[in-house]
Design a protein around this motif. Structure first.
Motif, PDB file in Angstrom:
ATOM      1  N   VAL A  94       0.881  -1.160   0.000  1.00 22.70           N
ATOM      2  CA  VAL A  94       0.000   0.000   0.000  1.00 22.70           C
ATOM      3  C   VAL A  94       0.925   1.217   0.000  1.00 22.70           C
ATOM      4  O   VAL A  94       1.866   1.265   0.788  1.00 22.70           O
ATOM      5  CB  VAL A  94      -0.910   0.017   1.247  1.00 22.70           C
ATOM      6  CG1 VAL A  94      -1.845   1.220   1.210  1.00 22.70           C
ATOM      7  CG2 VAL A  94      -1.702  -1.289   1.372  1.00 22.70           C
ATOM      8  N   THR A  95       0.676   2.166  -0.896  1.00 30.91           N
ATOM      9  CA  THR A  95       1.521   3.359  -0.897  1.00 30.91           C
ATOM     10  C   THR A  95       0.674   4.605  -0.656  1.00 30.91           C
ATOM     11  O   THR A  95      -0.519   4.634  -0.955  1.00 30.91           O
ATOM     12  CB  THR A  95       2.297   3.523  -2.218  1.00 30.91           C
ATOM     13  OG1 THR A  95       1.370   3.751  -3.274  1.00 30.91           O
ATOM     14  CG2 THR A  95       3.158   2.317  -2.517  1.00 30.91           C
ATOM     15  N   PHE A  96       1.300   5.623  -0.086  1.00 29.76           N
ATOM     16  CA  PHE A  96       0.648   6.925   0.071  1.00 29.76           C
ATOM     17  C   PHE A  96       1.674   7.998  -0.298  1.00 29.76           C
ATOM     18  O   PHE A  96       2.858   7.696  -0.473  1.00 29.76           O
ATOM     19  CB  PHE A  96       0.116   7.128   1.504  1.00 29.76           C
ATOM     20  CG  PHE A  96       1.180   7.045   2.576  1.00 29.76           C
ATOM     21  CD1 PHE A  96       1.469   5.849   3.211  1.00 29.76           C
ATOM     22  CD2 PHE A  96       1.912   8.178   2.942  1.00 29.76           C
ATOM     23  CE1 PHE A  96       2.453   5.774   4.185  1.00 29.76           C
ATOM     24  CE2 PHE A  96       2.889   8.120   3.919  1.00 29.76           C
ATOM     25  CZ  PHE A  96       3.166   6.899   4.543  1.00 29.76           C
ATOM     26  N   GLY A  97       1.202   9.238  -0.446  1.00 31.36           N
ATOM     27  CA  GLY A  97       2.128  10.347  -0.683  1.00 31.36           C
ATOM     28  C   GLY A  97       2.525  10.542  -2.131  1.00 31.36           C
ATOM     29  O   GLY A  97       3.489  11.257  -2.414  1.00 31.36           O
ATOM     30  N   ALA A  98       1.784   9.956  -3.087  1.00 30.76           N
ATOM     31  CA  ALA A  98       2.158  10.118  -4.500  1.00 30.76           C
ATOM     32  C   ALA A  98       2.121  11.585  -4.920  1.00 30.76           C
ATOM     33  O   ALA A  98       2.880  12.010  -5.790  1.00 30.76           O
ATOM     34  CB  ALA A  98       1.217   9.298  -5.381  1.00 30.76           C
ATOM     35  N   LEU A  99       1.245  12.380  -4.281  1.00 29.27           N
ATOM     36  CA  LEU A  99       1.045  13.761  -4.732  1.00 29.27           C
ATOM     37  C   LEU A  99       1.503  14.813  -3.731  1.00 29.27           C
ATOM     38  O   LEU A  99       2.040  15.845  -4.115  1.00 29.27           O
ATOM     39  CB  LEU A  99      -0.459  13.992  -5.002  1.00 29.27           C
ATOM     40  CG  LEU A  99      -1.128  13.038  -5.995  1.00 29.27           C
ATOM     41  CD1 LEU A  99      -2.607  13.351  -6.093  1.00 29.27           C
ATOM     42  CD2 LEU A  99      -0.474  13.153  -7.360  1.00 29.27           C
ATOM     43  N   GLY A 100       1.248  14.556  -2.447  1.00 26.50           N
ATOM     44  CA  GLY A 100       1.353  15.600  -1.411  1.00 26.50           C
ATOM     45  C   GLY A 100       2.625  16.437  -1.483  1.00 26.50           C
ATOM     46  O   GLY A 100       2.564  17.668  -1.515  1.00 26.50           O
ATOM     47  N   ARG A 101       3.790  15.793  -1.520  1.00 28.50           N
ATOM     48  CA  ARG A 101       5.039  16.555  -1.586  1.00 28.50           C
ATOM     49  C   ARG A 101       5.531  16.686  -3.019  1.00 28.50           C
ATOM     50  O   ARG A 101       6.173  17.666  -3.374  1.00 28.50           O
ATOM     51  CB  ARG A 101       6.127  15.836  -0.770  1.00 28.50           C
ATOM     52  CG  ARG A 101       5.822  15.810   0.707  1.00 28.50           C
ATOM     53  CD  ARG A 101       6.925  15.091   1.471  1.00 28.50           C
ATOM     54  NE  ARG A 101       6.520  14.869   2.847  1.00 28.50           N
ATOM     55  CZ  ARG A 101       7.182  14.117   3.713  1.00 28.50           C
ATOM     56  NH1 ARG A 101       8.279  13.482   3.333  1.00 28.50           N
ATOM     57  NH2 ARG A 101       6.748  13.976   4.953  1.00 28.50           N
ATOM     58  N   ALA A 102       5.226  15.673  -3.855  1.00 31.07           N
ATOM     59  CA  ALA A 102       5.778  15.656  -5.217  1.00 31.07           C
ATOM     60  C   ALA A 102       5.152  16.740  -6.100  1.00 31.07           C
ATOM     61  O   ALA A 102       5.848  17.340  -6.920  1.00 31.07           O
ATOM     62  CB  ALA A 102       5.562  14.280  -5.845  1.00 31.07           C
ATOM     63  N   MET A 103       3.835  16.997  -5.914  1.00 33.83           N
ATOM     64  CA  MET A 103       3.175  17.990  -6.787  1.00 33.83           C
ATOM     65  C   MET A 103       3.824  19.369  -6.679  1.00 33.83           C
ATOM     66  O   MET A 103       4.264  19.914  -7.686  1.00 33.83           O
ATOM     67  CB  MET A 103       1.680  18.093  -6.435  1.00 33.83           C
ATOM     68  CG  MET A 103       0.844  16.991  -6.983  1.00 33.83           C
ATOM     69  SD  MET A 103       0.300  17.294  -8.667  1.00 33.83           S
ATOM     70  CE  MET A 103      -0.949  18.518  -8.395  1.00 33.83           C
ATOM     71  N   PRO A 104       3.921  19.952  -5.461  1.00 29.42           N
ATOM     72  CA  PRO A 104       4.526  21.293  -5.394  1.00 29.42           C
ATOM     73  C   PRO A 104       5.979  21.301  -5.860  1.00 29.42           C
ATOM     74  O   PRO A 104       6.429  22.254  -6.496  1.00 29.42           O
ATOM     75  CB  PRO A 104       4.418  21.672  -3.909  1.00 29.42           C
ATOM     76  CG  PRO A 104       3.870  20.498  -3.188  1.00 29.42           C
ATOM     77  CD  PRO A 104       3.364  19.507  -4.179  1.00 29.42           C
ATOM     78  N   ARG A 105       6.686  20.191  -5.583  1.00 33.53           N
ATOM     79  CA  ARG A 105       8.085  20.128  -6.009  1.00 33.53           C
ATOM     80  C   ARG A 105       8.193  20.122  -7.528  1.00 33.53           C
ATOM     81  O   ARG A 105       9.023  20.800  -8.121  1.00 33.53           O
ATOM     82  CB  ARG A 105       8.690  18.838  -5.432  1.00 33.53           C
ATOM     83  CG  ARG A 105      10.128  19.022  -5.036  1.00 33.53           C
ATOM     84  CD  ARG A 105      10.622  17.806  -4.324  1.00 33.53           C
ATOM     85  NE  ARG A 105      12.003  17.578  -4.709  1.00 33.53           N
ATOM     86  CZ  ARG A 105      12.695  16.519  -4.384  1.00 33.53           C
ATOM     87  NH1 ARG A 105      12.136  15.572  -3.651  1.00 33.53           N
ATOM     88  NH2 ARG A 105      13.933  16.389  -4.757  1.00 33.53           N
ATOM     89  N   LEU A 106       7.307  19.348  -8.137  1.00 29.88           N
ATOM     90  CA  LEU A 106       7.327  19.238  -9.593  1.00 29.88           C
ATOM     91  C   LEU A 106       6.876  20.548 -10.236  1.00 29.88           C
ATOM     92  O   LEU A 106       7.462  21.000 -11.223  1.00 29.88           O
ATOM     93  CB  LEU A 106       6.398  18.100  -9.999  1.00 29.88           C
ATOM     94  CG  LEU A 106       6.593  17.467 -11.361  1.00 29.88           C
ATOM     95  CD1 LEU A 106       8.034  17.123 -11.630  1.00 29.88           C
ATOM     96  CD2 LEU A 106       5.730  16.214 -11.450  1.00 29.88           C
ATOM     97  N   VAL A 107       5.862  21.180  -9.645  1.00 27.03           N
ATOM     98  CA  VAL A 107       5.394  22.467 -10.174  1.00 27.03           C
ATOM     99  C   VAL A 107       6.545  23.471 -10.098  1.00 27.03           C
ATOM    100  O   VAL A 107       6.793  24.230 -11.033  1.00 27.03           O
ATOM    101  CB  VAL A 107       4.150  22.968  -9.402  1.00 27.03           C
ATOM    102  CG1 VAL A 107       3.816  24.409  -9.760  1.00 27.03           C
ATOM    103  CG2 VAL A 107       2.959  22.059  -9.683  1.00 27.03           C
ATOM    104  N   GLY A 108       7.303  23.441  -9.000  1.00 35.10           N
ATOM    105  CA  GLY A 108       8.466  24.323  -8.853  1.00 35.10           C
ATOM    106  C   GLY A 108       9.490  24.055  -9.937  1.00 35.10           C
ATOM    107  O   GLY A 108      10.022  24.962 -10.564  1.00 35.10           O
ATOM    108  N   LEU A 109       9.721  22.782 -10.194  1.00 41.12           N
ATOM    109  CA  LEU A 109      10.705  22.378 -11.207  1.00 41.12           C
ATOM    110  C   LEU A 109      10.267  22.844 -12.598  1.00 41.12           C
ATOM    111  O   LEU A 109      11.072  23.341 -13.387  1.00 41.12           O
ATOM    112  CB  LEU A 109      10.804  20.853 -11.182  1.00 41.12           C
ATOM    113  CG  LEU A 109      12.009  20.170 -11.782  1.00 41.12           C
ATOM    114  CD1 LEU A 109      13.253  20.550 -11.003  1.00 41.12           C
ATOM    115  CD2 LEU A 109      11.820  18.650 -11.719  1.00 41.12           C
ATOM    116  N   LEU A 110       8.970  22.699 -12.853  1.00 39.09           N
ATOM    117  CA  LEU A 110       8.449  23.075 -14.168  1.00 39.09           C
ATOM    118  C   LEU A 110       8.419  24.593 -14.341  1.00 39.09           C
ATOM    119  O   LEU A 110       8.494  25.086 -15.455  1.00 39.09           O
ATOM    120  CB  LEU A 110       7.022  22.523 -14.331  1.00 39.09           C
ATOM    121  CG  LEU A 110       6.932  21.013 -14.502  1.00 39.09           C
ATOM    122  CD1 LEU A 110       5.538  20.523 -14.192  1.00 39.09           C
ATOM    123  CD2 LEU A 110       7.320  20.615 -15.910  1.00 39.09           C
ATOM    124  N   GLY A 111       8.327  25.292 -13.203  1.00 33.67           N
ATOM    125  CA  GLY A 111       8.189  26.739 -13.304  1.00 33.67           C
ATOM    126  C   GLY A 111       9.508  27.478 -13.366  1.00 33.67           C
ATOM    127  O   GLY A 111       9.542  28.684 -13.506  1.00 33.67           O
TER     128      GLY A 111
END
Ligand SMILES: NC(=O)c1ccc[n+]([C@@H]2O[C@H](COP(=O)([O-])OP(=O)(O)OC[C@H]3O[C@@H](n4cnc5c(N)ncnc54)[C@H](OP(=O)(O)O)[C@@H]3O)[C@@H](O)[C@H]2O)c1
Length: 329
Positions: A230-247
């Motif tokens: 069972v996994t959790f956390g796919a989005l919580g920290r990765a989304m803002p980090r990825l948005v930062g990377l893309l921006g």
């Protein structure tokens, strides 16, 4: 939604599970219940909770929701961390506290950072208590959870964020096996960060289900675990980090267009990360935290879609992150 069986058990569940911790960003109980109902309607019947979620309220609300439909829901809960008396008192005034936090996001973020558990800052030690992982603590916690969840069994019962030194493996394993044989739990395991979970679960043996934090960034830097989990956390920290990377224009590794997305398409980005998480754990369960019924449906659509459809973009994402990970090391 695809269905799966937790490894080594007869617990048949949905590949997408709904976490109940994030629901408490919604001040109103009716809105939280609407998300639970939207998830069930969409085919999600795995629900993850804990005595500490919603300052002690989450298990009760989930139990109320499961009334009359117990055979259609898979209930996962945990032991080892509980809500303190102060936390429970605040839990009863959930609405005003959440409304205050929503009106003052910086206050909410500070509270969240300092209140993720009893070991986390002054708010954490005020709101939560470590109840331990010994047999009497496990028994008491299970009895309390069964009452709150209005049921006589839980489908998955896990040690919540244990550190390896906290657990007397032989004693607790024997008791958990006894609880399973007695029909009070259908499966048991360990939940938390990947390192401690791996060490504690290895000591507890092959019956322990692993529930771990995992996202595209974490996976890029660590060897792959191929066991169903069972996994959790796919989005919580990765989304803002990825948005930062893309921006960041000065970091040309990854652009929105490389992922086939319009700038600021956060739902599209979430779908890619969910696709990546499902592909990394194809026979397991992925927990989602959300306050938005539309986002439940996004996750369900991703889980039902042809895995090849978004494969090129997921490939770009994972190759880029793996490259970034190698450069960091
Ligand atoms: N020790 C443990 O076992 C442990 C630890 C942490 C969490 N958990 C469990 O895991 C559950 C999920 O937590 P998590 O950390 O894994 O959360 P997550 O799903 O990684 O991230 C949740 C965040 O993603 C956002 N989101 C979801 N779908 C989206 C979409 N389509 N587009 C844009 N944003 C989207 C949500 O915002 P919106 O509200 O706007 O959708 C929320 O802010 C928890 O509720 C809990 O049950 C377990």
């Amino acid at each position: 939604v695809r269905e799966t069986t937790l490894p080594g058990t007869d617990v048949f569940t949905s590949a997408i599970g709904l976490g109940t911790a994030e629901l408490y960003r919604l001040p109103c109980a009716a809105d939280r219940r609407r998300i639970l109902a939207a998830a069930l309607d969409a085919g999600v019947h795995h629900f993850d909770t804990a005595p500490m979620y919603g300052l002690g309220v989450a298990e009760h609300e989930l139990g109320r929701f499961a009334r009359g439909r117990r055979d259609r829901v898979v209930l996962a809960t945990k032991f080892g961390v509980a809500t303190s008396a102060v936390g429970r008192a605040l839990g009863h005034v959930q609405g005003p506290v959440r409304r205050l936090f929503n009106a003052a996001p910086s206050l909410r973020d500070r509270a969240r950072r300092s209140a993720v558990g009893p070991g986390a800052g002054s708010a954490g030690s005020l709101l939560y208590v470590d109840t331990g992982y010994d047999v009497p603590a496990a028994r008491r916690s299970l009895e309390t959870s069964l009452r709150a969840l209005e049921t006589d069994y839980v489908d998955l019962f896990m040690l919540h964020e244990p550190r390896p030194g906290d657990v007397r493996s032989a004693d607790i394993r024997a008791w958990l096996e006894h609880a399973r044989d007695a029909g009070m739990v259908r499966a048991w395991g360990v939940a938390g960060e990947p390192g401690p979970v791996a060490r504690v679960a290895d000591d507890l043996g092959p019956s322990a289900i692993r529930q771990v934090r995992e996202d595209a960034f974490l996976r890029s830097g660590t060897p792959r675990d191929t066991r169903p989990r069972v996994t959790f956390g796919a989005l919580g920290r990765a989304m803002p980090r990825l948005v930062g990377l893309l921006g960041t224009d000065s970091r040309p590794e990854l652009r929105w267009a490389d992922l086939g997305l319009d700038p600021d398409d956060h739902d599209g980005l979430a779908r890619l990360l969910l696709r990546d998480a499902l592909a990394a754990n194809p026979a397991g369960v992925l927990l989602l935290g959300t306050t938005d019924a539309g986002h439940v449906r996004s996750a369900v659509e991703v889980a039902a879609a042809d895995p090849c459809a978004s494969a090129p973009a997921v490939g770009v994402l994972t190759t880029t992150l793996a490259g970034a990970g190698r450069r960091r090391n």
